[in-house]
Scaffold this active site. Sequence first.
Site, PDB file in Angstrom:
ATOM      1  N   ASP A 129       0.849  -1.197   0.000  1.00  0.00           N
ATOM      2  CA  ASP A 129       0.000   0.000   0.000  1.00  0.00           C
ATOM      3  C   ASP A 129       0.882   1.244   0.000  1.00  0.00           C
ATOM      4  O   ASP A 129       1.639   1.474   0.945  1.00  0.00           O
ATOM      5  CB  ASP A 129      -0.901  -0.037   1.239  1.00  0.00           C
ATOM      6  CG  ASP A 129      -1.658   1.268   1.459  1.00  0.00           C
ATOM      7  OD1 ASP A 129      -1.866   1.997   0.471  1.00  0.00           O
ATOM      8  OD2 ASP A 129      -2.027   1.547   2.616  1.00  0.00           O
ATOM      9  N   ASP A 160      -4.063   3.868   2.730  1.00  0.00           N
ATOM     10  CA  ASP A 160      -5.487   3.566   2.904  1.00  0.00           C
ATOM     11  C   ASP A 160      -5.720   2.116   3.310  1.00  0.00           C
ATOM     12  O   ASP A 160      -6.860   1.688   3.473  1.00  0.00           O
ATOM     13  CB  ASP A 160      -6.277   3.904   1.640  1.00  0.00           C
ATOM     14  CG  ASP A 160      -5.932   3.009   0.452  1.00  0.00           C
ATOM     15  OD1 ASP A 160      -5.009   2.182   0.564  1.00  0.00           O
ATOM     16  OD2 ASP A 160      -6.585   3.163  -0.606  1.00  0.00           O
ATOM     17  N   ASP A 217      -1.834  -1.326  -3.854  1.00  0.00           N
ATOM     18  CA  ASP A 217      -2.221  -0.594  -5.059  1.00  0.00           C
ATOM     19  C   ASP A 217      -1.133  -0.680  -6.125  1.00  0.00           C
ATOM     20  O   ASP A 217      -0.051  -1.230  -5.894  1.00  0.00           O
ATOM     21  CB  ASP A 217      -2.533   0.865  -4.713  1.00  0.00           C
ATOM     22  CG  ASP A 217      -1.473   1.511  -3.824  1.00  0.00           C
ATOM     23  OD1 ASP A 217      -0.269   1.312  -4.088  1.00  0.00           O
ATOM     24  OD2 ASP A 217      -1.845   2.205  -2.852  1.00  0.00           O
ATOM     25  N   ASP A 261     -10.119 -16.559 -15.965  1.00  0.00           N
ATOM     26  CA  ASP A 261     -10.828 -17.067 -14.802  1.00  0.00           C
ATOM     27  C   ASP A 261     -11.956 -18.003 -15.229  1.00  0.00           C
ATOM     28  O   ASP A 261     -12.765 -17.659 -16.106  1.00  0.00           O
ATOM     29  CB  ASP A 261     -11.390 -15.884 -14.006  1.00  0.00           C
ATOM     30  CG  ASP A 261     -12.000 -16.285 -12.692  1.00  0.00           C
ATOM     31  OD1 ASP A 261     -11.259 -16.757 -11.817  1.00  0.00           O
ATOM     32  OD2 ASP A 261     -13.227 -16.124 -12.541  1.00  0.00           O
ATOM     33  N   GLU A 319      -7.956 -21.016 -16.153  1.00  0.00           N
ATOM     34  CA  GLU A 319      -8.263 -21.691 -14.901  1.00  0.00           C
ATOM     35  C   GLU A 319      -9.282 -22.779 -15.232  1.00  0.00           C
ATOM     36  O   GLU A 319     -10.469 -22.498 -15.400  1.00  0.00           O
ATOM     37  CB  GLU A 319      -8.843 -20.710 -13.874  1.00  0.00           C
ATOM     38  CG  GLU A 319      -9.141 -21.379 -12.545  1.00  0.00           C
ATOM     39  CD  GLU A 319      -9.963 -20.506 -11.620  1.00  0.00           C
ATOM     40  OE1 GLU A 319      -9.904 -20.724 -10.394  1.00  0.00           O
ATOM     41  OE2 GLU A 319     -10.686 -19.616 -12.096  1.00  0.00           O
TER      42      GLU A 319
END
Length: 554
Positions: A32, A36, A40, A205, A259
């Site tokens: 981070d 926050d 990121d 996915d 996947e």
Amino acid sequence: MPPHTETTPNGYVKRWWKEAVVYQVYPRSFYDSNGDGIGDLPGLIEKLDHIKGLGVDVIWLSPHFDSPNADNGYDIRDYRQVGAEFGTMSDFDDLLAAIKAAGMKLIIDLVVNHTSDEHQWFVESRSSRNNPKRDYYIWSDEKPNDWTSIFGGPAWTQSEDGDWYLHLFDPKQPDLNWDNAEVREGVYDIMRFWLDKGIDGFRMDVIPFISKDKTFPNLPEDLRAKPQYVYANGPKVHDYLHEMNRKVLSQYDVMTVGEAFGVTLADTPKLIDERRQELDMIFQFAAVEVDRGRDGRWKPWTLPEFKAVFTRQDQALDRHCWPTFFLSNHDNPRIVSRFGDDSPQWREKSAMLLATLTLTMKGTPFIYQGDEMGLTNRNFTEITQFNDLWTKNAWQAEVVNGKWSAEDFFANQNKVSRDHARMPIPWTSGRQGGFTAGRPWFALNDNFQDINADRAIRDPGSIYYYYRDLIARRHKTPALIYGDYKDLAPDHPHVFTYERRLEDEAYLITLNFSPVENKVPLPPRLTAWLAGNYGPADIFDSLRPWEARIHRVS
């Protein structure tokens, strides 16, 4: 793209992604940068040298898109926007440029079996039976069958107008209707958007789920606990993947890995045989299901049954099919706690052994963030400590409904929960493990003061540098990439010993999956010890606890 014609002596077509080592980043838990509490993209840029230092070739970035996060980003609201918690599109462009400048490639997740229920397509689809986008999703005026969600509960939810929509995962993840050509073209446009930015491919996915049997038969009784084996066999999945390849993927020099949840080994060539022009690779789940019973709960496993997975795979896939190798990702517990020994005495040795296995086996290896530090599972004791939707749904179905005691539930989840892998990365032994200056979105493992990146980098004998050295060895050793595989002691209860051979170049890998010494018969003609987690050995046929060795075979 022009055809690839260079082949190895044993008949494999050479491709860059077959020779690559891939490192997966789960961005909200990586680093981070703004306090926050959520990892990121600027944080990933800041820590990029950590990944580059390993010598990996490709970064796989888990979902970074705009999402309401019902399923931690696998419910996408806008495929062309970066999630605000991760940064901006400018940050993504900076990240891609930094990865390229570091000599690496980037693949991203493609999540197109379903969207978020907040995606504009679904907002319009559910607004009216007559809306032009009604057919973008799968609707029925009555509940058509007994299909269940992978996350538990029914796979059909009734909307405000009385009709039912299909969601093979959470109700906030409605399934797209791939039989609609406009949906497919919309997906292909999304793919081109990211490919034209310069990314190097996709991890897709649950991609085998995209085609649905619209006769909607009920689940077979023997597959009610594992409905994925029904959902992965839709009637047009291969038509749609071939169309995707023809219209999009074949126009770029990229890699794809699907996947393949619910795909059997026998059906694997239908997806990855290069002559079929569908996907390059898939994730086969047999190895990471060796400790799961038919109900998905943890069960004891043996090394011979684990080894047999790879022999079966090698026998089922010919020179036109390329495998992957992985034992960890964001959906699985920590590798050292699961397949090694995470006790203080053997954590490092067993983590190095698992690194040796990952980087000397046949197939493109995938490493998950934190493997290179030997991160472990944590001990969960309260349901409020979990974040994963799957676990929370299981608690409701199993404990609240009186099927399991809380004690048994936690004992199982402490072995199988996906949350073990989703805890923030500990960078230092300081406050919040150096992950954030604020409050982390999810608690760190309690052992972060002892196991963290700073300690690993400062110790020349650490797991981190062991990974680095093995990756370098793999890169310069064609037999460890394209070589044939043979298990030399399939029935040994504690030792995994196998050969990788490419013509006259051969290597013997011996791994002791045990905290005690073990003897193993070794072939003659062994030459010098090349690498291992202890150093050279005086006695070749005696393996120390959790020892890994690589020898050259003359």
